[in-house]
Design a protein around this motif. Structure first.
Motif, short mmCIF file in Angstrom:
data_model
loop_
_atom_site.label_atom_id
_atom_site.label_comp_id
_atom_site.label_asym_id
_atom_site.label_seq_id
_atom_site.Cartn_x
_atom_site.Cartn_y
_atom_site.Cartn_z
N UNK A 150 0.83 -1.21 0.00
CA UNK A 150 0.00 0.00 0.00
C UNK A 150 0.86 1.26 0.00
N UNK A 151 0.42 2.26 -0.75
CA UNK A 151 1.16 3.52 -0.78
C UNK A 151 0.79 4.42 0.38
N UNK A 152 -0.33 4.13 1.03
CA UNK A 152 -0.74 4.91 2.19
C UNK A 152 -1.66 4.05 3.04
N UNK A 153 -1.58 4.22 4.35
CA UNK A 153 -2.46 3.53 5.30
C UNK A 153 -3.15 4.59 6.15
N UNK A 154 -4.45 4.48 6.25
CA UNK A 154 -5.22 5.49 6.99
C UNK A 154 -6.14 4.81 7.99
N UNK A 155 -5.89 4.97 9.29
CA UNK A 155 -6.81 4.40 10.28
C UNK A 155 -8.09 5.23 10.37
N UNK A 156 -9.16 4.58 10.72
CA UNK A 156 -10.41 5.31 10.98
C UNK A 156 -10.43 5.78 12.42
N UNK A 157 -10.85 7.02 12.63
CA UNK A 157 -10.95 7.57 13.97
C UNK A 157 -12.41 7.82 14.32
N UNK A 158 -12.89 7.30 15.44
CA UNK A 158 -14.26 7.57 15.86
C UNK A 158 -14.42 9.03 16.25
N UNK A 159 -15.65 9.54 16.29
CA UNK A 159 -15.87 10.96 16.54
C UNK A 159 -15.70 11.34 18.01
N UNK A 160 -14.46 11.30 18.49
CA UNK A 160 -14.14 11.72 19.84
C UNK A 160 -13.26 12.96 19.78
N UNK A 161 -13.56 13.93 20.60
CA UNK A 161 -12.80 15.18 20.58
C UNK A 161 -11.41 15.00 21.16
N UNK A 162 -10.44 15.73 20.59
CA UNK A 162 -9.04 15.73 21.05
C UNK A 162 -8.41 14.34 20.98
N UNK A 163 -8.68 13.63 19.89
CA UNK A 163 -8.13 12.30 19.69
C UNK A 163 -7.07 12.37 18.59
N UNK A 164 -5.94 11.68 18.80
CA UNK A 164 -4.85 11.67 17.83
C UNK A 164 -4.45 10.24 17.51
N UNK A 165 -4.07 10.01 16.26
CA UNK A 165 -3.45 8.76 15.86
C UNK A 165 -2.17 9.10 15.10
N UNK A 166 -1.08 8.45 15.46
CA UNK A 166 0.20 8.70 14.82
C UNK A 166 0.65 7.47 14.06
N UNK A 167 1.29 7.68 12.92
CA UNK A 167 1.84 6.56 12.15
C UNK A 167 3.04 7.06 11.35
N UNK A 168 3.86 6.13 10.90
CA UNK A 168 5.04 6.47 10.12
C UNK A 168 4.65 7.10 8.79
N UNK A 169 5.48 8.02 8.31
CA UNK A 169 5.39 8.44 6.91
C UNK A 169 5.93 7.30 6.05
N UNK A 170 5.73 7.40 4.74
CA UNK A 170 6.10 6.29 3.86
C UNK A 170 7.59 5.97 3.89
N UNK A 171 8.44 7.00 4.14
CA UNK A 171 9.88 6.72 4.17
C UNK A 171 10.34 6.18 5.51
N UNK A 172 9.44 6.13 6.50
CA UNK A 172 9.78 5.57 7.80
C UNK A 172 10.53 6.51 8.72
N UNK A 173 10.76 7.75 8.30
CA UNK A 173 11.55 8.68 9.10
C UNK A 173 10.73 9.83 9.70
N UNK A 174 9.52 10.00 9.21
CA UNK A 174 8.68 11.07 9.72
C UNK A 174 7.46 10.52 10.43
#
Length: 390
Positions: A339-363
């Motif tokens: 996959x060229x991009x992966x996107x998690x689904x976030x439920x509608x909760x306020x002030x919620x964050x999800x972090x994941x690697x950029x495609x190059x693995x450095x960001x």
């Protein structure tokens, strides 16, 4: 543009395990952590390359769809509880009723750049059909939606019940499914298998003793935003985050520290006063137990760390942060590239964050669920903008 996306469902069917579940495995007991997990779905979308010069023809779509369904059926034999149904919040009836598979056609010229700019709100609304308000009414444990684009791309949406899956379990299942699609030999690659030992470590309790949690949809008007901290920006942020107490801050610690600090600044701007602030981080316990648990352990094995502004400096979260989303890019390969991009689904909760690697693995990519006024203040914060890719 994303707003012009039109999704048409062309097929919906039940995928059952390729081999029946043996009688001795017909009941799968939940763990205590599974019992207290909300009756929602953990979802992720896998994006495969879009080619504006190539149109997917029906026979090509049919071939890919059959491969997905066939490999899913074989994978369900090894992950048999996901083909069953939840019973009384104590166990799963492994009756091979199967998982839901939806095939859809997506009309419109939509490329990866458009999708990334759109934010997860529009993406999840269009490319997966599990509405948040309806999730608690469902009892199936797995749903897949294959979205075939006119432009030649494919987005696979996978949703697993939180009653039996956390983010790590989702990664394990996807890796096993893709390995099956690629015909990896079972006796060579352990990624094809699941470990079901968690219920024996944290056994279920009587339903009357399970703590009750009620999750409600935030009525605020929320905005989904995606912020990218690329490799160069991460280097600057790490330099700023270094302190006597934390000589080598991780990327996740740096981004979480920055988000926390800037949102506290936004709160002070809105209210005109200092207010208490806490930061809650969900942590995968598999590697933190003694001895460590297998990475392919199926089920919920999570806890939370809580830090308050009074307890720790914003830029020094120290060992608070653990990135839960590593590994999803490692395989996720069904025969037409990773996959060229992966996107998690976030439920509608306020002030919620999800972090994941950029495609190059450095960001780091940060998906944020915030109210519109906080988005406006955050995007006016000079310190925040200094480190975000524009």
């Amino acid at each position: 543009m994303a707003e012009e996306m039109k999704v048409v469902i062309v097929n919906r069917e039940i995928i059952k395990p390729s081999s029946p579940t043996p009688p001795n495995l017909k009941t799968y007991n939940l763990s205590f952590f599974d019992q207290i997990a909300p009756n929602l779905y953990v979802s992720v979308l896998l994006f495969y390359p879009f080619d504006k010069d190539h149109t997917l023809y029906d026979d090509e779509i049919d071939k890919k769809s059959k491969k997905l369904k066939s490999s899913l059926s074989k994978t369900l034999t090894r992950f048999y509880p996901f083909a069953g149904r939840i019973k009384d919040n104590v166990s799963i009836e492994c009756n091979d009723e199967g998982a839901i598979f939806i095939e859809a056609r997506v009309h419109g010229n939509l490329d990866l750049v458009d999708l990334e700019k759109s934010g997860y709100s529009i993406i999840s609304k269009n490319l997966q059909l599990i509405n948040f308000e309806e999730q608690e009414k469902r009892n199936h444990l797995l749903q897949v939606q294959a979205n075939f684009f006119e432009s030649g791309g494919l987005v696979i949406s996978l949703s697993m019940s939180h009653k039996l899956a956390d983010a790590s379990t989702v990664c394990t299942f996807i890796n096993a499914w893709s390995a099956t699609a690629l015909n990896y030999p079972d006796d060579v690659d352990p990624v094809c298998f699941a470990d079901f030992s968690l219920p024996s470590i944290l056994p279920a309790v009587k339903p009357s003793r399970v703590p009750k949690f009620k999750l409600s949809i935030d009525q605020s008007k929320l905005t989904g935003k995606r912020y990218v901290f690329n490799s160069a920006k991460m280097s600057l942020l790490k330099e700023k985050a270094i302190s006597e107490g934390v000589k080598k801050p991780t990327r996740v610690e740096c981004v979480c520290s920055l988000l926390w600090k800037c949102l506290m600044t936004a709160t002070r701007s809105r209210l005109g006063i200092e207010t208490p602030s806490i930061f809650i981080q969900v942590v995968n316990l598999r590697r933190r137990t003694i001895p460590p648990l297998p990475s392919n352990s199926v089920g919920n094995m999570l806890t939370t760390f809580i830090a308050s502004r009074e307890e720790t400096k914003i830029t020094n979260l120290n060992d608070l942060i653990l990135n839960l989303r590593r590994g999803l890019h490692e395989i996720a390969h069904f025969g037409w590239g990773k996959p060229t991009w992966v996107c998690p689904y976030m439920p509608p909760f306020k002030n919620l964050f999800m972090l994941m690697d950029t495609r190059d693995g450095h960001g780091i990519e940060a998906l944020c669920s915030l109210t519109e006024d906080y988005v406006a203040l955050l995007e006016q914060d000079e310190e925040f903008l200094k480190f975000v890719q524009t």
